[in-house]
Design an enzyme around this catalytic site. Structure first.
Site, PDB file in Angstrom:
ATOM      1  N   HIS A   1       0.813  -1.201   0.000  1.00  0.00           N
ATOM      2  CA  HIS A   1       0.000   0.000   0.000  1.00  0.00           C
ATOM      3  C   HIS A   1       0.861   1.273   0.000  1.00  0.00           C
ATOM      4  O   HIS A   1       0.663   2.184  -0.804  1.00  0.00           O
ATOM      5  CB  HIS A   1      -0.909  -0.053   1.238  1.00  0.00           C
ATOM      6  CG  HIS A   1      -1.748   1.150   1.402  1.00  0.00           C
ATOM      7  ND1 HIS A   1      -2.860   1.365   0.628  1.00  0.00           N
ATOM      8  CD2 HIS A   1      -1.631   2.212   2.208  1.00  0.00           C
ATOM      9  CE1 HIS A   1      -3.391   2.505   0.977  1.00  0.00           C
ATOM     10  NE2 HIS A   1      -2.665   3.041   1.939  1.00  0.00           N
TER      11      HIS A   1
ATOM     12  N   GLU B   1      11.568  -9.844 -29.113  1.00  0.00           N
ATOM     13  CA  GLU B   1      12.335  -9.866 -27.867  1.00  0.00           C
ATOM     14  C   GLU B   1      13.144 -11.149 -27.719  1.00  0.00           C
ATOM     15  O   GLU B   1      13.748 -11.396 -26.681  1.00  0.00           O
ATOM     16  CB  GLU B   1      11.428  -9.651 -26.652  1.00  0.00           C
ATOM     17  CG  GLU B   1      10.278 -10.611 -26.533  1.00  0.00           C
ATOM     18  CD  GLU B   1       9.389 -10.331 -25.319  1.00  0.00           C
ATOM     19  OE1 GLU B   1       9.796  -9.610 -24.403  1.00  0.00           O
ATOM     20  OE2 GLU B   1       8.268 -10.867 -25.304  1.00  0.00           O
TER      21      GLU B   1
ATOM     22  N   ASP C   1      14.258  -8.142 -22.873  1.00  0.00           N
ATOM     23  CA  ASP C   1      14.471  -9.569 -23.091  1.00  0.00           C
ATOM     24  C   ASP C   1      15.407  -9.835 -24.266  1.00  0.00           C
ATOM     25  O   ASP C   1      16.209 -10.770 -24.224  1.00  0.00           O
ATOM     26  CB  ASP C   1      13.134 -10.283 -23.307  1.00  0.00           C
ATOM     27  CG  ASP C   1      12.450 -10.589 -21.980  1.00  0.00           C
ATOM     28  OD1 ASP C   1      13.161 -10.935 -21.023  1.00  0.00           O
ATOM     29  OD2 ASP C   1      11.219 -10.453 -21.895  1.00  0.00           O
TER      30      ASP C   1
ATOM     31  N   CYS D   1       9.425  -1.026 -26.850  1.00  0.00           N
ATOM     32  CA  CYS D   1       8.848  -0.846 -25.515  1.00  0.00           C
ATOM     33  C   CYS D   1       9.789  -1.318 -24.418  1.00  0.00           C
ATOM     34  O   CYS D   1       9.433  -1.329 -23.248  1.00  0.00           O
ATOM     35  CB  CYS D   1       7.496  -1.536 -25.420  1.00  0.00           C
ATOM     36  SG  CYS D   1       7.580  -3.288 -25.791  1.00  0.00           S
TER      37      CYS D   1
HETATM   38  C1  PEP Z   1      11.005  -6.323 -22.933  1.00  0.00           C
HETATM   39  O1  PEP Z   1      11.327  -7.513 -22.813  1.00  0.00           O
HETATM   40  O2  PEP Z   1      11.760  -5.447 -23.393  1.00  0.00           O
HETATM   41  C2  PEP Z   1       9.669  -5.877 -22.499  1.00  0.00           C
HETATM   42  C3  PEP Z   1       9.234  -4.650 -22.716  1.00  0.00           C
HETATM   43  O3  PEP Z   1       8.907  -6.778 -21.837  1.00  0.00           O
HETATM   44  P1  PEP Z   1       9.020  -7.063 -20.267  1.00  0.00           P
HETATM   45  O4  PEP Z   1       9.973  -6.074 -19.677  1.00  0.00           O
HETATM   46  O5  PEP Z   1       7.634  -6.936 -19.740  1.00  0.00           O
HETATM   47  O6  PEP Z   1       9.540  -8.455 -20.252  1.00  0.00           O
HETATM   48 MG    MG Z   2       9.828  -9.010 -22.358  1.00  0.00          MG
END
Ligand code: PEP
Ligand code: MG
Length: 572
Positions: free
Chosen positions: A189, A431, A455, A502
């Protein structure tokens, strides 16, 4: 120097306010038969008083924090009003001649230990709620005096064993510069609240309350996860300087929140946010995200004891769509497994969980999970601009199968006359080295790529992303990773498709010019990184970035790459 779990970033410097209430001491002596009614009466009075207090706290929270936060106390009141629980306490008084206080302690402890046995961090944190209710009830029944947090009228760093929701509700946050607690984890929390209020916090220190006295001078370094107690003046001065620089940088960046990410020579890029829940989406908008590049849905699966139903998921995605209006939201199907274990799913014990039973590998075997999620996303797609993203792809067969599954679900929806976006875009995460290598084939199957550098780096370099021993080898700016990224973007561009990123690299300003130069279309990152990345993009020229990227891609070592970056003063 002490450290813990970094719950909310930033630097706080100030005097400690130690929250240590009088201990609750309970007499275990048995009562006589004639005292039973008196004890039951005491129980009812304490219950009534506790409910009144909780109602006040609920109203205060609604005013001071948010309506959502205040619902915690509705839950507390409901638990207190639970008839079964009351019967159990009364029966402990009547049948075992326990005092009301001892009966409350026993019955609540039974509940808490039941919850704590479940291997689920979220539920463990809910045990804190039950502890909170029981200690409030006991405090009332034993007439114990508690520290009134409302009395804090100077700027302090609050030190506590663990802050209960009802304690935090009394705080005037204007005066709280930081939190440090003995207990708690990333999703406790205090951590969630600290993050949403942007107050630096370190939790889970173990024994900070034993090391700090009221009024001690504290430096909370929520950048490097360090706590200094009564440090020398030089250290205080240096942290004050760092704090000033941080807040100056933050202020300077504010003006970029509302500006688009356009290079000096007028090339526009999408700067979007990585989110895990609705609160993150609200935060993302605050930081200037016009789209969500990664919605990590696994958190919908984690904070509970059973799989989320189709409706529950639908409501979550629909809410996200409504908040973002028509701006894109890329919903990634659940990426459970690896380090994200779900106790109720009974995962087999694995030697290498990161190379094992995770993400779409689970969905492909347990089709009901996959179908439920896709159906929920498709239903919600009618309310906004949603896209589907599949994680951990390693082959063309996988994406073909997944597309077949989507087709089947679309067919069912049509039969049920449920509206959805028939042209919903489908993308995959790049990834794994496998997906990067066969990007040319994969792009034929999808509308877009999203590069997951976290990844991709771990799998390509064979370096566990969470292992501190080898963290010096974990380098997404090394030649092999950059070459793979470049290859993936090129392949996608040649096929007339778009590419996003991402992974963490997208929010690292050192890499921005390089990624712009490589032709990346969308950068998705932690919301707080958005203003600085926009600033970098607005300060460069696409043509200059392309030349620089070409030069960097020729280099054969990470050192040479960093030299070029430094020479061009590309970090801000
Ligand atoms: C990644 O692997 O770069 C990714 C964005 O996924 P996660 O960090 O959720 O594994
Ligand atoms: Mg990932």
């Amino acid at each position: 120097m002490i450290s813990g779990i970094l719950a909310s970033p930033g630097i706080a410097i100030g005097k400690a306010f130690l929250l240590q209430n009088e201990p609750i001491i309970i007499n275990k002596k048995k009562i006589t038969y004639s005292n039973i009614n008196h004890e039951i009466k005491k129980l009812f009075q304490a219950k009534k008083k506790t409910i009144t207090q909780l109602k006040n706290i609920k109203d205060q929270t609604k005013k001071q924090i948010s309506k959502k936060e205040s619902t915690i106390f509705e839950g507390h009141i409901m638990i207190l009003e639970d008839i079964e629980l009351e019967h159990e306490i009364i029966s402990s008084i009547k049948n075992h001649f326990h005092t009301a206080a001892y009966a409350i302690k026993l019955i609540f402890e039974k509940q808490i230990s039941k919850i704590e046995k479940i291997k689920n961090e979220y539920l463990k944190n809910r045990a804190i709620d039950i502890k909170d209710i029981s200690s409030r009830l006991l405090t009332n029944i034993l007439n114990i005096k508690t520290i009134n947090l409302k009395k804090i009228q100077n700027e302090v760093i609050l030190i506590a064993n663990d802050l209960t929701p009802s304690e935090t509700a009394q705080i005037n946050f204007k005066y709280i510069k930081g939190f440090i607690t003995n207990l708690g984890g990333e999703t406790s929390h205090t951590s969630i609240m600290a993050r949403s209020l942007e107050i630096p916090a370190i939790v889970g220190t173990g024994n900070i309350t034993e090391k700090v006295k009221n009024g001690d001078y504290i430096i909370l370094d929520g950048i490097k996860n360090r706590i200094f107690i009564n440090p020398i003046q030089e250290k205080i001065n240096s942290f004050q300087k760092k704090k000033k620089i941080l807040s100056k940088k933050k202020n300077q960046l504010k003006k970029f929140i509302k500006l688009p990410a356009i290079t000096k020579d007028n090339y526009q890029f999408e700067v979007s946010a990585n989110v895990s829940n609705i609160q993150d989406i609200i935060n993302a908008k605050k930081y200037g995200a016009t789209s969500i590049g990664l919605y990590r849905t696994e958190f919908l699966f984690m904070e509970r004891t059973e799989l989320p139903s189709e409706d529950e998921q639908f409501f979550a995605y629909q809410k996200a769509a409504t908040i973002m209006k028509n701006h894109p939201i890329i919903i990634r199907t659940m990426d459970i497994g690896g380090d994200k274990e779900i106790p109720y799913m009974n995962f087999p014990k694995e030697e290498n969980p990161f190379l094992g039973w995770r993400a779409i590998r689970i969905g492909m075997k347990k089709k009901n999970i996959l179908h439920t999620q896709i159906k929920a996303i498709l239903r919600a797609s009618k309310f906004g601009n949603l896209k589907i993203l599949f994680p951990m792809i390693i082959s063309v067969e996988e994406i073909q199968t997944l597309k077949e599954e989507i087709k089947k679900i679309k067919f069912i929806l049509k039969k049920q006359k449920i509206l959805f976006d028939e042209k919903i875009q489908i993308g995959i995460m790049i990834e794994t080295p496998a997906s990067a290598i066969i990007a040319k084939h994969l792009i034929q199957e999808v509308d877009f790529f999203s590069i997951g550098t976290n990844d991709l780096t771990q799998y390509t370099l064979a370096v566990d992303r969470g292992n501190k021993l080898i963290s010096h080898l974990y380098n997404p700016m090394s030649p092999p990773i950059l070459k793979l990224i470049h290859h993936v973007i090129q392949v996608s561009q040649n096929a007339g498709k778009w590419t996003g990123m991402c992974g963490e690299l997208a929010g690292n300003e050192i890499a921005t010019i390089l990624l712009v130069g490589m032709g990346l279309n969308e950068f998705s990152m932690h919301p707080s990184c958005i203003p600085k990345i926009k600033k970098v993009i607005r300060s460069i020229e696409f043509h200059q970035a392309k030349i620089l990227a070409a030069e960097i891609l020729k280099q054969n070592t990470s050192n040479k790459i960093m030299e070029i970056i430094k020479k061009n003063n590309l970090s801000i």
